[in-house]
Design a protein around this motif. Structure first.
Motif, PDB file in Angstrom:
ATOM      1  N   SER A 100      20.354  57.591  14.110  1.00 30.81           N
ATOM      2  CA  SER A 100      21.424  56.851  14.785  1.00 30.81           C
ATOM      3  C   SER A 100      22.154  57.819  15.717  1.00 30.81           C
ATOM      4  O   SER A 100      21.743  58.969  15.908  1.00 30.81           O
ATOM      5  CB  SER A 100      22.378  56.251  13.754  1.00 30.81           C
ATOM      6  OG  SER A 100      23.003  57.279  12.997  1.00 30.81           O
ATOM      7  N   TYR A 101      23.280  57.342  16.294  1.00 34.45           N
ATOM      8  CA  TYR A 101      24.066  58.152  17.221  1.00 34.45           C
ATOM      9  C   TYR A 101      25.550  57.930  16.954  1.00 34.45           C
ATOM     10  O   TYR A 101      25.964  56.865  16.487  1.00 34.45           O
ATOM     11  CB  TYR A 101      23.775  57.770  18.676  1.00 34.45           C
ATOM     12  CG  TYR A 101      22.344  58.016  19.088  1.00 34.45           C
ATOM     13  CD1 TYR A 101      21.963  59.211  19.698  1.00 34.45           C
ATOM     14  CD2 TYR A 101      21.364  57.048  18.867  1.00 34.45           C
ATOM     15  CE1 TYR A 101      20.646  59.434  20.073  1.00 34.45           C
ATOM     16  CE2 TYR A 101      20.045  57.269  19.239  1.00 34.45           C
ATOM     17  CZ  TYR A 101      19.688  58.463  19.838  1.00 34.45           C
ATOM     18  OH  TYR A 101      18.384  58.689  20.206  1.00 34.45           O
ATOM     19  N   TRP A 137      31.350  60.261  27.635  1.00 36.87           N
ATOM     20  CA  TRP A 137      30.988  60.231  26.218  1.00 36.87           C
ATOM     21  C   TRP A 137      29.768  61.086  25.948  1.00 36.87           C
ATOM     22  O   TRP A 137      28.802  61.066  26.719  1.00 36.87           O
ATOM     23  CB  TRP A 137      30.683  58.792  25.790  1.00 36.87           C
ATOM     24  CG  TRP A 137      31.805  57.837  26.012  1.00 36.87           C
ATOM     25  CD1 TRP A 137      32.119  57.190  27.179  1.00 36.87           C
ATOM     26  CD2 TRP A 137      32.783  57.430  25.051  1.00 36.87           C
ATOM     27  NE1 TRP A 137      33.224  56.412  27.011  1.00 36.87           N
ATOM     28  CE2 TRP A 137      33.657  56.521  25.695  1.00 36.87           C
ATOM     29  CE3 TRP A 137      32.997  57.719  23.702  1.00 36.87           C
ATOM     30  CZ2 TRP A 137      34.726  55.926  25.049  1.00 36.87           C
ATOM     31  CZ3 TRP A 137      34.063  57.124  23.059  1.00 36.87           C
ATOM     32  CH2 TRP A 137      34.915  56.239  23.731  1.00 36.87           C
ATOM     33  N   GLN A 138      29.812  61.811  24.837  1.00 36.48           N
ATOM     34  CA  GLN A 138      28.594  62.414  24.307  1.00 36.48           C
ATOM     35  C   GLN A 138      27.920  61.390  23.400  1.00 36.48           C
ATOM     36  O   GLN A 138      28.597  60.631  22.690  1.00 36.48           O
ATOM     37  CB  GLN A 138      28.913  63.679  23.523  1.00 36.48           C
ATOM     38  CG  GLN A 138      29.460  64.789  24.383  1.00 36.48           C
ATOM     39  CD  GLN A 138      28.803  66.131  24.133  1.00 36.48           C
ATOM     40  OE1 GLN A 138      28.185  66.366  23.092  1.00 36.48           O
ATOM     41  NE2 GLN A 138      28.919  67.034  25.108  1.00 36.48           N
ATOM     42  N   ILE A 139      26.600  61.365  23.454  1.00 32.31           N
ATOM     43  CA  ILE A 139      25.806  60.482  22.588  1.00 32.31           C
ATOM     44  C   ILE A 139      25.031  61.402  21.654  1.00 32.31           C
ATOM     45  O   ILE A 139      23.963  61.915  21.991  1.00 32.31           O
ATOM     46  CB  ILE A 139      24.877  59.577  23.412  1.00 32.31           C
ATOM     47  CG1 ILE A 139      25.668  58.836  24.492  1.00 32.31           C
ATOM     48  CG2 ILE A 139      24.147  58.590  22.503  1.00 32.31           C
ATOM     49  CD1 ILE A 139      24.809  57.993  25.432  1.00 32.31           C
ATOM     50  N   GLN A 187      30.761  54.714  12.008  1.00 30.46           N
ATOM     51  CA  GLN A 187      30.819  55.524  13.228  1.00 30.46           C
ATOM     52  C   GLN A 187      29.421  55.819  13.771  1.00 30.46           C
ATOM     53  O   GLN A 187      29.274  56.534  14.761  1.00 30.46           O
ATOM     54  CB  GLN A 187      31.556  56.835  12.952  1.00 30.46           C
ATOM     55  CG  GLN A 187      33.005  56.629  12.580  1.00 30.46           C
ATOM     56  CD  GLN A 187      33.736  57.925  12.304  1.00 30.46           C
ATOM     57  OE1 GLN A 187      33.135  59.002  12.196  1.00 30.46           O
ATOM     58  NE2 GLN A 187      35.052  57.851  12.177  1.00 30.46           N
ATOM     59  N   ARG A 188      28.440  55.249  13.119  1.00 21.75           N
ATOM     60  CA  ARG A 188      27.041  55.455  13.543  1.00 21.75           C
ATOM     61  C   ARG A 188      26.525  54.181  14.195  1.00 21.75           C
ATOM     62  O   ARG A 188      26.751  53.064  13.709  1.00 21.75           O
ATOM     63  CB  ARG A 188      26.180  55.828  12.337  1.00 21.75           C
ATOM     64  CG  ARG A 188      26.593  57.114  11.652  1.00 21.75           C
ATOM     65  CD  ARG A 188      25.829  57.332  10.367  1.00 21.75           C
ATOM     66  NE  ARG A 188      24.410  57.523  10.589  1.00 21.75           N
ATOM     67  CZ  ARG A 188      23.507  57.617   9.608  1.00 21.75           C
ATOM     68  NH1 ARG A 188      23.898  57.516   8.342  1.00 21.75           N
ATOM     69  NH2 ARG A 188      22.234  57.789   9.890  1.00 21.75           N
ATOM     70  N   PHE A 189      25.821  54.362  15.298  1.00 25.23           N
ATOM     71  CA  PHE A 189      25.297  53.232  16.067  1.00 25.23           C
ATOM     72  C   PHE A 189      23.850  53.513  16.455  1.00 25.23           C
ATOM     73  O   PHE A 189      23.445  54.665  16.641  1.00 25.23           O
ATOM     74  CB  PHE A 189      26.123  53.013  17.345  1.00 25.23           C
ATOM     75  CG  PHE A 189      27.554  52.637  17.076  1.00 25.23           C
ATOM     76  CD1 PHE A 189      27.939  51.311  17.036  1.00 25.23           C
ATOM     77  CD2 PHE A 189      28.519  53.618  16.855  1.00 25.23           C
ATOM     78  CE1 PHE A 189      29.259  50.951  16.779  1.00 25.23           C
ATOM     79  CE2 PHE A 189      29.836  53.281  16.596  1.00 25.23           C
ATOM     80  CZ  PHE A 189      30.203  51.938  16.562  1.00 25.23           C
TER      81      PHE A 189
END
Length: 276
Positions: free
Chosen positions: A112-113, A104-106, A149-151
């Motif tokens: 956020s990510y 995964w890309q972060i 979709q943002r974390f």
């Protein structure tokens, strides 16, 4: 050129430090990604659950090169895995297999990510049906960088806090209706809790001012690590009182972490210091 949708560029190097994190929704940080029902099984769904100090919510990010990470749940030791290549595919935990579905890309998006799988870079982690609730599945969906979709990522590295035990050095009184209790300083302590009983083999605790025989009454909480003395007033003349003390400190989750209890010291009816 004006863009109708948010745009992010894939990374070619590290974007976050290798560490252990909680991955929480940008819209509600009371939830975190979690292996369903604390499962240790490969294939268990990844879902939202109420944030707590659980190893099944702690995720270790390990950099594997070219901007990608593996994300390992501390509880199951399984990797965050996309279960397909289409928008709407489920996300689960699975045993490590060096698959692009587990890399995964972060990508930073403001504060956020978003998490982009290597096998399908037009997709990213998404909260299913945009539903912020307990037990909702996590999926991958077309990457439009909506709020679901943002974390955020929160450091969750477990801190091991060990305090040494204090030692009661004296229990003293010039009159039998009080006792001055003194103990040793404990390094890194933020405070102390002093307990009293009327029998040396007391078990359990009570909060009643008139303590029941056979239980320990917490008579004082001291919120200074440097204060190591307390005078307990209002004792009954002719009665023997036993004391013990423990130190405490507050961890990152604002929970108190306690030392072991000290030795038990007592003030007998005749005021003579003794150490058990």
């Amino acid at each position: 050129t004006l863009l109708d949708e948010p745009f992010t560029v894939l990374a070619i190097e590290e974007t976050v430090t290798e560490d252990t994190y909680l991955i929480v929704p940008y819209l509600d940080n009371t939830f975190a990604l979690h292996g369903k029902e604390d499962s240790n099984e490969s294939g268990a769904n990844v879902e939202l659950s109420t944030k707590e100090d659980s190893k099944y919510q702690k995720i270790k990010a390990v950099y594997v090169g070219d901007g990608y990470y593996t994300l390992q749940f501390a509880g199951s030791e399984m990797l965050l895995t996309a279960d397909g290549s289409e928008s709407g595919s489920n996300v689960c935990q699975a045993a490590a297999n060096d698959s692009d579905l587990q890399k995964w890309q972060i990508l930073p998006v403001g504060d956020s990510y978003c998490f982009v799988p290597k096998h399908a870079t037009d997709l990213c982690l998404n909260i299913q049906d945009s539903n912020l609730a307990e037990g909702v599945n996590i999926e991958i969906a077309v990457r439009t960088i909506t709020d679901t979709q943002r974390f955020a990522i929160e450091n969750a590295e477990s801190e091991e806090i060990v305090l040494s035990s204090p030692t009661i050095t004296s229990v003293y009184s010039k009159a039998q209706n009080y006792a001055k209790v003194t103990w040793t300083v404990v390094e890194n302590a933020e405070g102390y809790e002093l307990f009293r009983a009327t029998t040396p083999d007391a078990v359990g605790e009570t909060t009643e001012e008139d303590e029941a025989d056979g239980k320990w009454l917490r008579v004082k909480t001291i919120t200074s690590g440097d204060t190591v003395q307390y005078t307990n007033q209002g004792l009954t003349i002719g009665r023997t009182y036993y004391y013990k003390v423990r130190a405490f400190v507050t961890d990152k989750q604002t929970n108190r972490v306690y030392s072991e209890f000290s030795n038990v010291n007592y003030m007998p009816a005749a005021v003579v210091f003794e150490n058990l």
